[in-house]
Design a protein around this motif. Structure first.
Motif, PDB file in Angstrom:
ATOM      1  N   ILE A  82     -66.708  33.792 -29.737  1.00  0.00           N
ATOM      2  CA  ILE A  82     -66.885  33.989 -28.289  1.00  0.00           C
ATOM      3  C   ILE A  82     -68.283  33.568 -27.828  1.00  0.00           C
ATOM      4  CG2 ILE A  82     -65.038  35.652 -27.813  1.00  0.00           C
ATOM      5  CD1 ILE A  82     -66.937  37.876 -28.125  1.00  0.00           C
ATOM      6  N   ALA A  83     -69.260  33.606 -28.756  1.00  0.00           N
ATOM      7  CA  ALA A  83     -70.617  33.169 -28.390  1.00  0.00           C
ATOM      8  C   ALA A  83     -70.615  31.702 -27.972  1.00  0.00           C
ATOM      9  CB  ALA A  83     -71.561  33.375 -29.573  1.00  0.00           C
ATOM     10  N   THR A  85     -75.017  27.327 -21.009  1.00  0.00           N
ATOM     11  CA  THR A  85     -75.103  27.979 -19.684  1.00  0.00           C
ATOM     12  C   THR A  85     -76.159  29.087 -19.646  1.00  0.00           C
ATOM     13  OG1 THR A  85     -73.484  29.696 -20.176  1.00  0.00           O
ATOM     14  CG2 THR A  85     -72.602  27.630 -19.329  1.00  0.00           C
ATOM     15  N   THR A  86     -76.695  29.464 -20.785  1.00  0.00           N
ATOM     16  CA  THR A  86     -77.510  30.682 -20.821  1.00  0.00           C
ATOM     17  C   THR A  86     -79.019  30.430 -20.902  1.00  0.00           C
ATOM     18  OG1 THR A  86     -77.400  30.779 -23.230  1.00  0.00           O
ATOM     19  CG2 THR A  86     -75.661  31.901 -22.028  1.00  0.00           C
ATOM     20  N   ARG A  87     -79.418  29.159 -21.053  1.00  0.00           N
ATOM     21  CA  ARG A  87     -80.836  28.854 -21.220  1.00  0.00           C
ATOM     22  C   ARG A  87     -81.708  29.499 -20.161  1.00  0.00           C
ATOM     23  NH1 ARG A  87     -78.514  23.674 -22.437  1.00  0.00           N
ATOM     24  NH2 ARG A  87     -78.442  23.283 -20.229  1.00  0.00           N
ATOM     25  N   PRO A  88     -82.880  29.954 -20.520  1.00  0.00           N
ATOM     26  CA  PRO A  88     -83.531  29.840 -21.816  1.00  0.00           C
ATOM     27  C   PRO A  88     -83.079  30.893 -22.823  1.00  0.00           C
ATOM     28  CG  PRO A  88     -85.002  30.944 -20.295  1.00  0.00           C
ATOM     29  CD  PRO A  88     -83.774  30.578 -19.508  1.00  0.00           C
ATOM     30  N   ASN A  89     -82.116  31.729 -22.445  1.00  0.00           N
ATOM     31  CA  ASN A  89     -81.619  32.730 -23.390  1.00  0.00           C
ATOM     32  C   ASN A  89     -80.646  32.106 -24.385  1.00  0.00           C
ATOM     33  OD1 ASN A  89     -83.013  34.805 -22.192  1.00  0.00           O
ATOM     34  ND2 ASN A  89     -81.351  35.320 -20.783  1.00  0.00           N
ATOM     35  N   PRO A  90     -80.524  32.703 -25.563  1.00  0.00           N
ATOM     36  CA  PRO A  90     -79.517  32.221 -26.510  1.00  0.00           C
ATOM     37  C   PRO A  90     -78.129  32.683 -26.071  1.00  0.00           C
ATOM     38  CG  PRO A  90     -80.656  34.132 -27.378  1.00  0.00           C
ATOM     39  CD  PRO A  90     -81.296  33.850 -26.057  1.00  0.00           C
ATOM     40  N   THR A  98     -73.110  36.139 -23.553  1.00  0.00           N
ATOM     41  CA  THR A  98     -74.219  36.094 -22.599  1.00  0.00           C
ATOM     42  C   THR A  98     -73.811  35.406 -21.296  1.00  0.00           C
ATOM     43  OG1 THR A  98     -75.601  35.806 -24.551  1.00  0.00           O
ATOM     44  CG2 THR A  98     -76.679  35.505 -22.412  1.00  0.00           C
ATOM     45  N   SER A  99     -74.175  36.008 -20.179  1.00  0.00           N
ATOM     46  CA  SER A  99     -73.892  35.412 -18.866  1.00  0.00           C
ATOM     47  C   SER A  99     -74.918  34.320 -18.584  1.00  0.00           C
ATOM     48  CB  SER A  99     -74.043  36.463 -17.766  1.00  0.00           C
ATOM     49  OG  SER A  99     -73.263  37.575 -18.056  1.00  0.00           O
ATOM     50  N   PRO A 100     -74.636  33.451 -17.610  1.00  0.00           N
ATOM     51  CA  PRO A 100     -75.657  32.479 -17.208  1.00  0.00           C
ATOM     52  C   PRO A 100     -76.971  33.191 -16.894  1.00  0.00           C
ATOM     53  CG  PRO A 100     -73.577  31.942 -16.200  1.00  0.00           C
ATOM     54  CD  PRO A 100     -73.374  33.258 -16.908  1.00  0.00           C
ATOM     55  N   TYR A 101     -78.076  32.459 -17.081  1.00  0.00           N
ATOM     56  CA  TYR A 101     -79.406  33.041 -17.017  1.00  0.00           C
ATOM     57  C   TYR A 101     -79.591  33.982 -15.820  1.00  0.00           C
ATOM     58  CZ  TYR A 101     -84.454  33.435 -16.995  1.00  0.00           C
ATOM     59  OH  TYR A 101     -85.731  33.935 -17.005  1.00  0.00           O
ATOM     60  N   GLN A 126     -64.479  11.844 -24.871  1.00  0.00           N
ATOM     61  CA  GLN A 126     -64.402  13.139 -24.168  1.00  0.00           C
ATOM     62  C   GLN A 126     -65.180  14.206 -24.944  1.00  0.00           C
ATOM     63  OE1 GLN A 126     -60.564  15.070 -23.804  1.00  0.00           O
ATOM     64  NE2 GLN A 126     -61.102  15.791 -21.751  1.00  0.00           N
ATOM     65  N   LEU A 127     -65.101  14.122 -26.269  1.00  0.00           N
ATOM     66  CA  LEU A 127     -65.861  15.059 -27.100  1.00  0.00           C
ATOM     67  C   LEU A 127     -67.361  14.912 -26.817  1.00  0.00           C
ATOM     68  CD1 LEU A 127     -66.044  17.121 -29.447  1.00  0.00           C
ATOM     69  CD2 LEU A 127     -66.009  15.180 -31.029  1.00  0.00           C
ATOM     70  N   VAL A 128     -67.799  13.679 -26.636  1.00  0.00           N
ATOM     71  CA  VAL A 128     -69.221  13.447 -26.324  1.00  0.00           C
ATOM     72  C   VAL A 128     -69.583  14.122 -24.988  1.00  0.00           C
ATOM     73  CG1 VAL A 128     -70.944  11.671 -25.757  1.00  0.00           C
ATOM     74  CG2 VAL A 128     -69.354  11.313 -27.664  1.00  0.00           C
ATOM     75  N   HIS A 129     -68.670  14.101 -24.045  1.00  0.00           N
ATOM     76  CA  HIS A 129     -68.948  14.763 -22.758  1.00  0.00           C
ATOM     77  C   HIS A 129     -69.051  16.277 -22.941  1.00  0.00           C
ATOM     78  CE1 HIS A 129     -68.095  11.335 -19.782  1.00  0.00           C
ATOM     79  NE2 HIS A 129     -68.444  10.858 -20.947  1.00  0.00           N
ATOM     80  N   LYS A 130     -68.214  16.821 -23.826  1.00  0.00           N
ATOM     81  CA  LYS A 130     -68.330  18.251 -24.130  1.00  0.00           C
ATOM     82  C   LYS A 130     -69.711  18.517 -24.720  1.00  0.00           C
ATOM     83  CE  LYS A 130     -66.177  21.926 -26.913  1.00  0.00           C
ATOM     84  NZ  LYS A 130     -67.163  22.239 -27.942  1.00  0.00           N
ATOM     85  N   TRP A 131     -70.115  17.674 -25.655  1.00  0.00           N
ATOM     86  CA  TRP A 131     -71.445  17.846 -26.273  1.00  0.00           C
ATOM     87  C   TRP A 131     -72.534  17.802 -25.211  1.00  0.00           C
ATOM     88  CZ3 TRP A 131     -70.831  13.678 -30.705  1.00  0.00           C
ATOM     89  CH2 TRP A 131     -70.000  14.199 -31.700  1.00  0.00           C
ATOM     90  N   ARG A 132     -72.371  16.907 -24.256  1.00  0.00           N
ATOM     91  CA  ARG A 132     -73.413  16.783 -23.219  1.00  0.00           C
ATOM     92  C   ARG A 132     -73.567  18.089 -22.435  1.00  0.00           C
ATOM     93  NH1 ARG A 132     -72.161  10.681 -20.799  1.00  0.00           N
ATOM     94  NH2 ARG A 132     -73.018   9.503 -22.570  1.00  0.00           N
ATOM     95  N   THR A 133     -72.451  18.821 -22.260  1.00  0.00           N
ATOM     96  CA  THR A 133     -72.561  20.104 -21.531  1.00  0.00           C
ATOM     97  C   THR A 133     -73.298  21.151 -22.369  1.00  0.00           C
ATOM     98  OG1 THR A 133     -70.484  21.072 -22.349  1.00  0.00           O
ATOM     99  CG2 THR A 133     -70.342  19.758 -20.317  1.00  0.00           C
ATOM    100  N   GLU A 134     -73.333  20.944 -23.681  1.00  0.00           N
ATOM    101  CA  GLU A 134     -73.931  21.953 -24.562  1.00  0.00           C
ATOM    102  C   GLU A 134     -75.436  21.777 -24.740  1.00  0.00           C
ATOM    103  OE1 GLU A 134     -69.880  22.527 -27.266  1.00  0.00           O
ATOM    104  OE2 GLU A 134     -71.569  21.416 -28.074  1.00  0.00           O
ATOM    105  N   GLU A 135     -75.941  20.600 -24.382  1.00  0.00           N
ATOM    106  CA  GLU A 135     -77.367  20.342 -24.607  1.00  0.00           C
ATOM    107  C   GLU A 135     -78.121  20.347 -23.285  1.00  0.00           C
ATOM    108  OE1 GLU A 135     -77.877  20.794 -27.576  1.00  0.00           O
ATOM    109  OE2 GLU A 135     -75.846  20.388 -28.279  1.00  0.00           O
ATOM    110  N   HIS A 136     -79.405  20.657 -23.420  1.00  0.00           N
ATOM    111  CA  HIS A 136     -80.252  20.797 -22.232  1.00  0.00           C
ATOM    112  C   HIS A 136     -80.566  19.429 -21.622  1.00  0.00           C
ATOM    113  CE1 HIS A 136     -83.797  23.466 -20.645  1.00  0.00           C
ATOM    114  NE2 HIS A 136     -83.147  22.859 -19.681  1.00  0.00           N
TER     115      HIS A 136
END
Ligand code: NDP
Ligand code: AOF
Ligand code: ZN
Length: 368
Positions: free
Chosen positions: A14-15, A21-26, A44-47, A184-194
């Motif tokens: 679930i993490a 979405t949570t930056r700067p929090n983990p 964790t909710s959005p920051y 499409q997987l690359v687009h998912k990755w893009r959402t995961e990185e800052h």
């Protein structure tokens, strides 16, 4: 009865839902168990919003069960007042008797203090269940705080004969090597990185968008190398100027930048994480060879960027490989042959994982 590992594994599952979405929090995951049944879950909710533990506690319908429950969490509960009150206080308030933790939080504001508080209140605390998996899940957060730099992912797609691009291109757009599922997987990755970074030639030759348009989530901040400030204003990456950082050479003083009327110069120390309000330019010294990747990384740290995916081209990727400044590499090999062109970089590390995505092979390397 299920094991501690079973429930921490669920926490990790679930993490993942909060990644990006949570930056700067983990992005933490939490599960509450009573009488061998999961009675609450949260991440964790959005920051600015509640942490995982609070979301999990709030999701429990019969709060009286908390007094006999075990709370499982991927990361040590916080002990400090940030945007929200300390989770350890809330756990104590609800008299949860047992807490099981994946890994400790290195953040000096928390490190061990959350656990000390819980123990002092009489809570039974177990630490280090699936510790390595939890550390891996929180790797962006840990790298940023411990190494004082973003977590760096290299990504590229190469042909079966080892090329990134063909000798000649007819149009200013990418020549696709990978299939639509991989993309499409690359687009998912893009959402995961800052953030996402590319070199000058990639912008000139591909005119990439660098968005996550084929996945739900937010776009990463774009970072582009432009030593001579020669990139034209009309390229796609500058369409939304609010989320772009240009890295140029120190010799391009602000006068030249002002003349071009394209850039606003903001030293990184003036920027806070949520305030990217125009094209920003940062300076590095390109004449200092073999330090360029390090200088870029230092700049990004000043912008508080926790993670970055570097998507090419060859020269840019090679710069990070030569300076050994990367954490993970995700390399696609598609079935196409170019028979010449821009050679793909080479990585000589142990393969961490390999999967088949239809006719593409995705290989993941870790730089441990
Ligand atoms: N298949 C794939 O996954 C990908 C393919 N591509 C393809 O790759 C090609 C572009 O690759 P490539 O030509 O290598 O270009 P890059 O996109 O890596 O850009 C290279 C330029 O960036 C600047 N730069 C980067 N690193 C350094 C450094 N260490 N020192 C100085 N300058 C640096 C230089 O700009 P300057 O010249 O101004 O000094 C250099 O010419 C394109 O054809 C694109 O289509 C691109 C990305 C991914
Ligand atoms: N050719 C190639 C890739 N190319 C990379 O993707 C960028 C284009 O991004 P966008 O404009 O947002 O779709 C491009 O500039 C280059 O960095 N990626 C892949 O996954 N597979 C591929 O075959
Ligand atoms: Zn907390």
């Amino acid at each position: 009865m299920q094991s501690h590992e079973y429930y921490i594994k669920r926490c990790l599952e679930i993490a993942k839902l909060g990644l990006g979405t949570t930056r700067p929090n983990p992005s933490v995951g939490c599960v509450i168990v009573a009488n061998n049944i999961i009675i609450g879950e949260g991440f964790t909710s959005p920051y600015g919003g509640p942490h995982a533990e609070v979301n999990a506690i709030n999701s429990v319908q019969d709060k009286s069960l908390l007094k006999l429950a075990t709370l499982y969490v991927t990361l040590e509960p916080c002990s400090h007042h940030g945007k929200t009150p300390p989770c350890s206080d809330i756990i104590i308030k609800h008299e949860i008797p047992e807490v099981v933790i994946g890994c400790l939080d290195d953040n000096p504001e928390v490190n061990g203090k959350g656990i000390a508080k819980l123990k002092k209140a009489g809570c039974n605390v177990t630490i280090g269940i699936l510790e390595e998996q939890c550390k891996t899940h929180h790797r962006r957060f840990f790298t940023f705080h411990n190494k004082k730099r973003p977590y760096i992912i290299l990504k590229w797609a190469e042909t079966s004969d080892g090329y990134l691009a063909p000798k000649q291109k007819k149009e200013q757009r990418p020549v696709w090597i990978t299939n639509t599922i991989s993309r499409q997987l690359v687009h998912k990755w893009r959402t995961e990185e800052h953030a996402i970074l590319v070199g000058t030639n990639t912008v000139l030759e591909d005119n990439p968008s660098l968005t996550a348009r084929d996945w739900k989530g937010s776009n990463p901040i774009k970072v582009v190398l432009d030593r001579e400030l020669k990139l034209p204003k009309f390229v796609s990456i500058f369409k939304n100027p609010d989320d772009c950082i240009t890295i140029t050479d120190i010799s391009n003083n602000s006068q030249k930048s002002d003349n071009s009327n394209q850039w606003t110069i903001h030293p990184p120390q003036d920027i806070n994480d949520s305030k990217f309000n125009s094209n920003m330019v940062s300076f590095i010294d390109y004449s200092k060879e073999k330090t360029i990747a390090h200088q870029i990384s230092e700049t990004l740290y000043k912008y508080k960027i926790q993670s970055i995916i570097i998507e090419g081209g060859a020269k840019t990727l090679q710069t990070f490989i030569e300076e050994n400044l990367w954490d993970e590499a995700r390399i696609f090999k598609g079935p196409t042959l170019f028979d010449g062109g821009v050679k793909a970089p080479v990585i000589s590390k142990k393969i961490k994982n390999q999967v088949l995505i239809k006719d593409d092979v995705l290989t993941i390397y870790s730089n441990d």
